[in-house]
Design a protein around this motif. Structure first.
Motif, PDB file in Angstrom:
ATOM      1  N   LEU A 151      -8.752  14.486 -13.372  1.00  0.00           N
ATOM      2  CA  LEU A 151      -9.329  14.876 -12.079  1.00  0.00           C
ATOM      3  C   LEU A 151      -8.211  15.410 -11.176  1.00  0.00           C
ATOM      4  CD1 LEU A 151     -11.636  11.795 -11.552  1.00  0.00           C
ATOM      5  CD2 LEU A 151     -12.412  14.153 -11.692  1.00  0.00           C
ATOM      6  N   ARG A 152      -8.570  16.377 -10.330  1.00  0.00           N
ATOM      7  CA  ARG A 152      -7.531  16.960  -9.458  1.00  0.00           C
ATOM      8  C   ARG A 152      -7.546  16.278  -8.082  1.00  0.00           C
ATOM      9  NH1 ARG A 152      -8.765  22.253 -11.553  1.00  0.00           N
ATOM     10  NH2 ARG A 152      -9.752  22.743  -9.592  1.00  0.00           N
ATOM     11  N   PHE A 153      -6.347  15.881  -7.625  1.00  0.00           N
ATOM     12  CA  PHE A 153      -6.224  15.217  -6.321  1.00  0.00           C
ATOM     13  C   PHE A 153      -6.223  16.242  -5.193  1.00  0.00           C
ATOM     14  CE2 PHE A 153      -3.846  12.278  -9.099  1.00  0.00           C
ATOM     15  CZ  PHE A 153      -4.513  11.097  -8.810  1.00  0.00           C
ATOM     16  N   HIS A 154      -6.896  15.878  -4.122  1.00  0.00           N
ATOM     17  CA  HIS A 154      -6.789  16.682  -2.901  1.00  0.00           C
ATOM     18  C   HIS A 154      -5.690  16.082  -2.015  1.00  0.00           C
ATOM     19  CE1 HIS A 154      -8.066  19.350   0.208  1.00  0.00           C
ATOM     20  NE2 HIS A 154      -8.233  18.360   1.044  1.00  0.00           N
ATOM     21  N   SER A 155      -5.684  14.744  -1.901  1.00  0.00           N
ATOM     22  CA  SER A 155      -4.620  14.068  -1.145  1.00  0.00           C
ATOM     23  C   SER A 155      -4.479  12.622  -1.621  1.00  0.00           C
ATOM     24  CB  SER A 155      -4.937  14.069   0.348  1.00  0.00           C
ATOM     25  OG  SER A 155      -6.017  13.192   0.597  1.00  0.00           O
ATOM     26  N   ILE A 156      -3.299  12.059  -1.383  1.00  0.00           N
ATOM     27  CA  ILE A 156      -3.056  10.657  -1.765  1.00  0.00           C
ATOM     28  C   ILE A 156      -2.344   9.960  -0.618  1.00  0.00           C
ATOM     29  CG2 ILE A 156      -1.775   9.112  -3.322  1.00  0.00           C
ATOM     30  CD1 ILE A 156      -1.882  11.496  -5.331  1.00  0.00           C
ATOM     31  N   LYS A 157      -2.847   8.771  -0.259  1.00  0.00           N
ATOM     32  CA  LYS A 157      -2.148   7.973   0.753  1.00  0.00           C
ATOM     33  C   LYS A 157      -1.757   6.654   0.107  1.00  0.00           C
ATOM     34  CE  LYS A 157      -4.849   9.586   4.630  1.00  0.00           C
ATOM     35  NZ  LYS A 157      -6.089   9.183   5.298  1.00  0.00           N
ATOM     36  N   VAL A 158      -0.473   6.295   0.207  1.00  0.00           N
ATOM     37  CA  VAL A 158      -0.028   4.995  -0.314  1.00  0.00           C
ATOM     38  C   VAL A 158       0.498   4.193   0.866  1.00  0.00           C
ATOM     39  CG1 VAL A 158       1.512   3.796  -1.911  1.00  0.00           C
ATOM     40  CG2 VAL A 158       0.654   6.057  -2.496  1.00  0.00           C
ATOM     41  N   GLN A 159      -0.174   3.090   1.148  1.00  0.00           N
ATOM     42  CA  GLN A 159       0.277   2.219   2.244  1.00  0.00           C
ATOM     43  C   GLN A 159       0.922   0.983   1.619  1.00  0.00           C
ATOM     44  OE1 GLN A 159      -1.447   2.166   5.892  1.00  0.00           O
ATOM     45  NE2 GLN A 159       0.466   1.047   6.241  1.00  0.00           N
ATOM     46  N   THR A 160       2.268   0.954   1.647  1.00  0.00           N
ATOM     47  CA  THR A 160       2.944  -0.212   1.054  1.00  0.00           C
ATOM     48  C   THR A 160       2.926  -1.361   2.055  1.00  0.00           C
ATOM     49  OG1 THR A 160       4.994   0.757   1.801  1.00  0.00           O
ATOM     50  CG2 THR A 160       4.462   1.056  -0.511  1.00  0.00           C
ATOM     51  N   ALA A 161       3.097  -2.577   1.571  1.00  0.00           N
ATOM     52  CA  ALA A 161       3.075  -3.756   2.437  1.00  0.00           C
ATOM     53  C   ALA A 161       4.256  -3.705   3.401  1.00  0.00           C
ATOM     54  CB  ALA A 161       3.134  -5.014   1.586  1.00  0.00           C
ATOM     55  N   ASN A 162       4.109  -4.337   4.559  1.00  0.00           N
ATOM     56  CA  ASN A 162       5.204  -4.400   5.536  1.00  0.00           C
ATOM     57  C   ASN A 162       5.335  -5.836   6.055  1.00  0.00           C
ATOM     58  OD1 ASN A 162       3.137  -4.770   7.403  1.00  0.00           O
ATOM     59  ND2 ASN A 162       3.034  -2.587   7.882  1.00  0.00           N
ATOM     60  N   LEU A 163       6.219  -6.028   7.055  1.00  0.00           N
ATOM     61  CA  LEU A 163       6.456  -7.395   7.548  1.00  0.00           C
ATOM     62  C   LEU A 163       5.223  -7.992   8.219  1.00  0.00           C
ATOM     63  CD1 LEU A 163      10.126  -7.374   8.931  1.00  0.00           C
ATOM     64  CD2 LEU A 163       9.256  -8.502   6.877  1.00  0.00           C
ATOM     65  N   GLU A 164       4.346  -7.133   8.732  1.00  0.00           N
ATOM     66  CA  GLU A 164       3.089  -7.625   9.315  1.00  0.00           C
ATOM     67  C   GLU A 164       2.258  -8.314   8.215  1.00  0.00           C
ATOM     68  OE1 GLU A 164       1.961  -6.926  12.773  1.00  0.00           O
ATOM     69  OE2 GLU A 164       0.532  -8.473  12.202  1.00  0.00           O
ATOM     70  N   ASP A 165       2.206  -7.687   7.017  1.00  0.00           N
ATOM     71  CA  ASP A 165       1.486  -8.298   5.888  1.00  0.00           C
ATOM     72  C   ASP A 165       2.157  -9.598   5.466  1.00  0.00           C
ATOM     73  OD1 ASP A 165      -0.409  -6.113   5.488  1.00  0.00           O
ATOM     74  OD2 ASP A 165       1.324  -4.963   4.820  1.00  0.00           O
ATOM     75  N   VAL A 166       3.490  -9.603   5.504  1.00  0.00           N
ATOM     76  CA  VAL A 166       4.236 -10.815   5.147  1.00  0.00           C
ATOM     77  C   VAL A 166       3.811 -11.959   6.069  1.00  0.00           C
ATOM     78  CG1 VAL A 166       6.540 -11.896   5.141  1.00  0.00           C
ATOM     79  CG2 VAL A 166       6.240  -9.588   4.206  1.00  0.00           C
TER      80      VAL A 166
END
Ligand SMILES: Nc1ncnc2c1ncn2[C@@H]1O[C@H](COP(=O)(O)OP(=O)(O)O)[C@@H](O)[C@H]1O
Ligand SMILES: [Mg+2]
Length: 303
Positions: free
Chosen positions: A277-292
């Motif tokens: 499948l062809r991607f139009h866009s990708i967003k990767v939200q990695t964890a941060n200190l707020e998640d910690v």
């Protein structure tokens, strides 16, 4: 070097600091990250001797009594509540403090000029502090602690309530001070500040340290998975096929968008790419200190 061992401080029925221990090597920046009421200011007050602990010890460069005059001289404190005189000018505030530290008048003159420059207040040095903006007051409050060139600096939420420009100036100053090899303790409830400035961060809540480590390790240990949102060029017809590619049953679909959690975002994306499948866009939200913080306490840093 700073070493704190098993500090306890109780106010009436509130345990403000509960068995706090940590060590900060010379030249390092240590962050105390926690929400309002976590015990940050109380810890700073215990470190500089404004209040005494119920039990536990503080050691600053090997000295255990921060109220002794020569220990005080090695210490710069930026208090959370402004400690400057509104009816004096910036220059006079600095001169007053310099005299308290017994700085020689020639050295004092050049130090005052330097500190006014750092704070961006040289042009307005003769005006009364009462006329300054909140950010200008915060900047002056900070340089007052740098005047005597302390080897240890304790900063208690130095950017609360300041404009973005003043905040940047404060950050840049701290980064310069770090490079000079000074030892810094920095308290904040802004995770971005801890991430940017601190070599090591202690997560503080209800007076207790929940973990101490560098930011990357804290996120690795407690941050939880990354969130991926991928938008495809066409509407997804075969949902089961996609599920196989991402090894994830909790995947969410919405027209041509999928959302899922993964602890290995790059691997997941590589696999997904094999679907054809062809991607139009990708967003990767990695964890941060707020998640910690959220994962350690069940609550957010800010309400
Ligand atoms: N002088 C005081 N008397 C009574 N309680 C206090 C006093 N100072 C702080 N506290 C309480 O101790 C706890 C920690 O406060 P503080 O160290 O100021 O936290 P922080 O700086 O992280 O916001 C809070 O519950 C606060 O209400
Ligand atoms: Mg505080």
């Amino acid at each position: 070097m700073i070493e704190v061992k098993n500090l306890h401080k109780k106010y009436e029925n509130i345990i403000a600091v509960n068995d706090v221990s940590f060590k900060v090597d010379k030249g390092r920046t240590f962050g105390l990250l926690g929400p309002n009421g976590a015990g940050k200011t109380t810890t700073i007050k215990l470190l500089c001797g404004i209040i005494k602990p119920d039990s536990g010890t503080v050691s600053l460069n090997g000295r255990t009594d921060p109220t002794l005059i020569d220990v005080r001289r090695s210490l710069g404190v930026v208090p959370q509540t402004l400690a400057i005189y509104e009816e004096l000018s910036a220059e006079k505030n600095l001169r007053f403090i310099g005299r308290m530290y017994g700085l020689d008048s020639q050295i004092l003159n050049s130090r005052i000029a330097e500190c006014l420059e750092i704070a961006g207040l040289s042009k307005r040095k003769k005006e009364k502090v009462a006329k300054y903006s909140g950010g200008m007051k915060r900047r002056l409050n900070m340089v007052c602690s740098l005047l005597h060139e302390p080897s240890i600096l304790l900063l208690d939420e130095p950017t609360v309530g300041v404009d973005p420009q003043s905040r940047n100036l404060i950050f840049n100053t701290i980064e310069k001070i770090k490079k000079q090899g000074r030892t810094i303790i920095y308290t904040t409830h802004y995770m971005e500040e801890a991430e940017r400035l601190c070599d090591t961060v202690a997560i503080l809540d209800h007076g207790k340290i929940l973990d101490i480590d560098n930011v990357a390790n804290l996120i690795k240990k407690h941050g939880g998975p990354s969130h991926i949102e991928a938008e495809f060029e066409e509407i997804i017809s075969d949902i089961e096929k996609i599920k196989k590619y991402v090894d994830n049953t909790e995947i969410q679909f919405e027209n041509n968008i999928i959302r899922f959690k993964t602890s290995r975002p790059m691997e997941s994306l590589a696999k997904l790419n094999q679907s054809g499948l062809r991607f139009h866009s990708i967003k990767v939200q990695t964890a941060n200190l707020e998640d910690v913080f959220l994962n350690l306490t069940g609550r957010r840093l800010r309400d």
